[in-house]
Design a protein around this motif. Structure first.
Motif, PDB file in Angstrom:
ATOM      1  N   ALA A  77     -17.532  -0.233  -1.588  1.00  0.00           N
ATOM      2  CA  ALA A  77     -16.510  -1.391  -1.925  1.00  0.00           C
ATOM      3  C   ALA A  77     -15.361  -0.584  -2.980  1.00  0.00           C
ATOM      4  CB  ALA A  77     -17.273  -2.363  -2.976  1.00  0.00           C
ATOM      5  N   ILE A  78     -15.718   0.440  -3.924  1.00  0.00           N
ATOM      6  CA  ILE A  78     -14.724   1.133  -4.461  1.00  0.00           C
ATOM      7  C   ILE A  78     -13.774   1.866  -3.407  1.00  0.00           C
ATOM      8  CG2 ILE A  78     -14.165   3.026  -5.953  1.00  0.00           C
ATOM      9  CD1 ILE A  78     -16.752   2.066  -7.661  1.00  0.00           C
ATOM     10  N   GLY A  79     -14.519   2.524  -2.294  1.00  0.00           N
ATOM     11  CA  GLY A  79     -13.571   3.397  -1.344  1.00  0.00           C
ATOM     12  C   GLY A  79     -12.755   2.429  -0.793  1.00  0.00           C
ATOM     13  N   ILE A  80     -13.251   1.224  -0.187  1.00  0.00           N
ATOM     14  CA  ILE A  80     -12.414   0.480   0.746  1.00  0.00           C
ATOM     15  C   ILE A  80     -11.282  -0.127  -0.491  1.00  0.00           C
ATOM     16  CG2 ILE A  80     -12.278  -2.075   1.741  1.00  0.00           C
ATOM     17  CD1 ILE A  80     -15.268  -1.162   2.659  1.00  0.00           C
ATOM     18  N   SER A  81     -11.333  -0.533  -1.629  1.00  0.00           N
ATOM     19  CA  SER A  81     -10.229  -0.897  -2.324  1.00  0.00           C
ATOM     20  C   SER A  81      -9.323   0.341  -2.543  1.00  0.00           C
ATOM     21  CB  SER A  81     -10.811  -1.476  -3.788  1.00  0.00           C
ATOM     22  OG  SER A  81     -11.597  -0.678  -4.380  1.00  0.00           O
ATOM     23  N   LEU A  82      -9.749   1.492  -2.978  1.00  0.00           N
ATOM     24  CA  LEU A  82      -8.948   2.572  -2.886  1.00  0.00           C
ATOM     25  C   LEU A  82      -8.003   2.981  -1.718  1.00  0.00           C
ATOM     26  CD1 LEU A  82     -11.236   5.316  -5.164  1.00  0.00           C
ATOM     27  CD2 LEU A  82      -9.150   3.651  -5.739  1.00  0.00           C
ATOM     28  N   TYR A  83      -8.533   2.719  -0.707  1.00  0.00           N
ATOM     29  CA  TYR A  83      -7.964   3.059   0.643  1.00  0.00           C
ATOM     30  C   TYR A  83      -7.040   2.142   0.916  1.00  0.00           C
ATOM     31  CZ  TYR A  83      -7.228   3.561   5.558  1.00  0.00           C
ATOM     32  OH  TYR A  83      -6.540   3.591   6.915  1.00  0.00           O
ATOM     33  N   MET A  84      -7.157   0.735   0.383  1.00  0.00           N
ATOM     34  CA  MET A  84      -6.146  -0.095   0.660  1.00  0.00           C
ATOM     35  C   MET A  84      -5.027  -0.345  -0.112  1.00  0.00           C
ATOM     36  SD  MET A  84      -8.907  -3.205   2.036  1.00  0.00           S
ATOM     37  CE  MET A  84      -7.406  -4.187   2.284  1.00  0.00           C
ATOM     38  N   SER A  85      -5.183   0.385  -1.324  1.00  0.00           N
ATOM     39  CA  SER A  85      -4.137   0.326  -2.416  1.00  0.00           C
ATOM     40  C   SER A  85      -3.023   1.458  -2.164  1.00  0.00           C
ATOM     41  CB  SER A  85      -4.571   0.484  -3.756  1.00  0.00           C
ATOM     42  OG  SER A  85      -5.063   1.763  -3.926  1.00  0.00           O
ATOM     43  N   GLY A  86      -1.927   1.254  -2.778  1.00  0.00           N
ATOM     44  CA  GLY A  86      -0.789   2.186  -2.681  1.00  0.00           C
ATOM     45  C   GLY A  86      -1.099   3.182  -3.631  1.00  0.00           C
ATOM     46  N   CYS A  87      -0.121   4.295  -3.805  1.00  0.00           N
ATOM     47  CA  CYS A  87      -0.519   5.334  -4.761  1.00  0.00           C
ATOM     48  C   CYS A  87      -1.841   6.035  -4.665  1.00  0.00           C
ATOM     49  CB  CYS A  87      -0.079   5.092  -6.273  1.00  0.00           C
ATOM     50  SG  CYS A  87       1.805   4.737  -6.374  1.00  0.00           S
ATOM     51  N   ARG A  94       6.730   8.779  -1.943  1.00  0.00           N
ATOM     52  CA  ARG A  94       5.794   9.159  -0.837  1.00  0.00           C
ATOM     53  C   ARG A  94       4.338   8.538  -1.181  1.00  0.00           C
ATOM     54  NH1 ARG A  94       8.372  13.898  -1.523  1.00  0.00           N
ATOM     55  NH2 ARG A  94       6.692  14.924  -2.998  1.00  0.00           N
ATOM     56  N   ASP A  95       3.918   8.387  -2.447  1.00  0.00           N
ATOM     57  CA  ASP A  95       2.754   7.685  -2.666  1.00  0.00           C
ATOM     58  C   ASP A  95       2.630   6.311  -2.671  1.00  0.00           C
ATOM     59  OD1 ASP A  95       1.744  10.190  -3.595  1.00  0.00           O
ATOM     60  OD2 ASP A  95       2.465  10.108  -5.574  1.00  0.00           O
ATOM     61  N   GLY A  96       3.668   5.530  -2.279  1.00  0.00           N
ATOM     62  CA  GLY A  96       3.530   4.126  -1.920  1.00  0.00           C
ATOM     63  C   GLY A  96       3.782   3.428  -3.179  1.00  0.00           C
ATOM     64  N   CYS A  97       4.619   3.829  -4.197  1.00  0.00           N
ATOM     65  CA  CYS A  97       4.968   2.916  -5.506  1.00  0.00           C
ATOM     66  C   CYS A  97       6.040   2.123  -5.308  1.00  0.00           C
ATOM     67  CB  CYS A  97       4.855   3.942  -6.762  1.00  0.00           C
ATOM     68  SG  CYS A  97       3.685   5.108  -6.952  1.00  0.00           S
ATOM     69  N   VAL A  98       5.985   1.010  -6.039  1.00  0.00           N
ATOM     70  CA  VAL A  98       7.284   0.248  -6.557  1.00  0.00           C
ATOM     71  C   VAL A  98       8.193   1.230  -7.537  1.00  0.00           C
ATOM     72  CG1 VAL A  98       8.201  -1.852  -7.321  1.00  0.00           C
ATOM     73  CG2 VAL A  98       6.053  -1.839  -5.898  1.00  0.00           C
ATOM     74  N   ILE A  99       9.404   1.330  -7.140  1.00  0.00           N
ATOM     75  CA  ILE A  99      10.223   2.063  -8.143  1.00  0.00           C
ATOM     76  C   ILE A  99      11.368   1.303  -8.721  1.00  0.00           C
ATOM     77  CG2 ILE A  99      11.645   4.400  -8.633  1.00  0.00           C
ATOM     78  CD1 ILE A  99       9.948   5.158  -6.092  1.00  0.00           C
ATOM     79  N   TYR A 100      11.528   1.015  -9.806  1.00  0.00           N
ATOM     80  CA  TYR A 100      12.614   0.551 -10.631  1.00  0.00           C
ATOM     81  C   TYR A 100      13.255   1.562 -11.403  1.00  0.00           C
ATOM     82  CZ  TYR A 100      11.925  -4.329  -9.723  1.00  0.00           C
ATOM     83  OH  TYR A 100      11.579  -5.538  -9.070  1.00  0.00           O
ATOM     84  N   VAL A 112      14.711   0.021  -6.752  1.00  0.00           N
ATOM     85  CA  VAL A 112      15.160   1.202  -5.568  1.00  0.00           C
ATOM     86  C   VAL A 112      14.224   1.599  -4.584  1.00  0.00           C
ATOM     87  CG1 VAL A 112      16.878   2.160  -7.387  1.00  0.00           C
ATOM     88  CG2 VAL A 112      14.441   3.232  -7.081  1.00  0.00           C
ATOM     89  N   ASP A 113      13.127   1.048  -4.761  1.00  0.00           N
ATOM     90  CA  ASP A 113      12.085   1.842  -3.612  1.00  0.00           C
ATOM     91  C   ASP A 113      10.835   0.894  -3.703  1.00  0.00           C
ATOM     92  OD1 ASP A 113      11.257   2.866  -1.207  1.00  0.00           O
ATOM     93  OD2 ASP A 113      12.442   4.628  -1.838  1.00  0.00           O
ATOM     94  N   GLY A 114      10.146   0.681  -2.531  1.00  0.00           N
ATOM     95  CA  GLY A 114       8.729   0.108  -2.685  1.00  0.00           C
ATOM     96  C   GLY A 114       8.661  -1.224  -2.453  1.00  0.00           C
ATOM     97  N   GLY A 115       9.791  -1.992  -2.397  1.00  0.00           N
ATOM     98  CA  GLY A 115       9.696  -3.606  -2.370  1.00  0.00           C
ATOM     99  C   GLY A 115       8.709  -4.110  -1.532  1.00  0.00           C
ATOM    100  N   GLU A 116       8.379  -3.349  -0.448  1.00  0.00           N
ATOM    101  CA  GLU A 116       7.347  -3.976   0.474  1.00  0.00           C
ATOM    102  C   GLU A 116       6.004  -3.953  -0.009  1.00  0.00           C
ATOM    103  OE1 GLU A 116       7.692   0.284   1.570  1.00  0.00           O
ATOM    104  OE2 GLU A 116       9.085  -1.213   0.859  1.00  0.00           O
ATOM    105  N   TYR A 117       5.746  -3.175  -1.028  1.00  0.00           N
ATOM    106  CA  TYR A 117       4.449  -3.033  -1.744  1.00  0.00           C
ATOM    107  C   TYR A 117       4.312  -4.022  -2.608  1.00  0.00           C
ATOM    108  CZ  TYR A 117       4.416   1.631   0.430  1.00  0.00           C
ATOM    109  OH  TYR A 117       4.195   2.526   1.436  1.00  0.00           O
ATOM    110  N   TRP A 118       5.539  -4.457  -3.311  1.00  0.00           N
ATOM    111  CA  TRP A 118       5.607  -5.467  -4.394  1.00  0.00           C
ATOM    112  C   TRP A 118       5.211  -6.848  -3.482  1.00  0.00           C
ATOM    113  CZ3 TRP A 118       4.770  -6.722  -9.161  1.00  0.00           C
ATOM    114  CH2 TRP A 118       5.011  -7.663  -9.520  1.00  0.00           C
ATOM    115  N   GLU A 119       5.952  -7.074  -2.350  1.00  0.00           N
ATOM    116  CA  GLU A 119       5.739  -8.220  -1.620  1.00  0.00           C
ATOM    117  C   GLU A 119       4.239  -8.403  -1.196  1.00  0.00           C
ATOM    118  OE1 GLU A 119       7.871 -10.733  -1.618  1.00  0.00           O
ATOM    119  OE2 GLU A 119       9.185  -9.564  -2.688  1.00  0.00           O
TER     120      GLU A 119
END
Length: 186
Positions: free
Chosen positions: A12-22, A58-64, A70-77
């Protein structure tokens, strides 16, 4: 039976980490901060001090940067869609101020019921938990552009005016209990 529970927990931990950004920022082999019995939080220990917005991108973060996305709006959505569907989700947000070297991170979690945010400021862990995430927009003091606040709160009726007044309060008694996630001037 105990081995099955441990194996299930690790999966469960592995799956949740795989599915998250950064993902690169939350290595599996380091377990530095245990959350309130809800799993293992990897923290900010492996984020280099010279971390840049380019690395965060590159790590998939939302950046303000200052008050602009300025980047990562898709991860926020994606995070918002999951929370709206009552599905667990997490996202990491990088906030930069002025020069690129002035930044901090927030990890925002939703467990299907509550929101938690953990901040990386000053090499300490600041941990907050709330029931609601509100997206509030308005104009104040004859501003030309609207202001947007995204806040975590336990008061589902919190309004833009309440947050605006609290943000500009002169005393601690006038401030409300909420955690601002985003302050944006589009």
């Amino acid at each position: 039976m105990k081995k099955k529970r441990i194996l299930f927990g690790l999966i469960a931990i592995g799956i949740s980490l795989y599915m998250s950004g950064c993902m690169e920022l939350m290595p599996k082999e380091t377990q530095t901060f245990r959350t309130r019995g809800k799993g293992v939080y990897q923290g900010f220990d492996h984020v280099p001090e010279d971390y840049t917005a380019e690395q965060a991108k590159r790590d998939g973060c939302v950046i303000y940067r200052d008050t602009k996305l300025v980047d990562g709006g898709e991860y926020w959505e994606q995070f918002l869609r999951s929370a709206e569907s009552k599905e667990p989700a997490k996202v990491r947000i990088m906030y930069q101020f002025g020069r690129e070297k002035e930044w901090f991170l927030e990890d925002l979690f939703y467990d299907g019921k509550n929101f938690r945010v953990i901040l990386s400021k000053d090499h300490e862990v600041h941990d907050y938990e709330y029931k609601y995430l509100l997206d509030l927009e308005g104009r104040m003091d004859q501003a030309v552009k609207p202001v947007r606040y995204v806040v975590l709160t336990n008061d589902k009726d919190l309004s833009f005016q309440n947050v605006w007044d609290s943000e500009h309060a002169k005393t601690e008694e006038e401030k409300l209990n909420y955690k601002r996630i985003i302050y944006e001037i589009p």
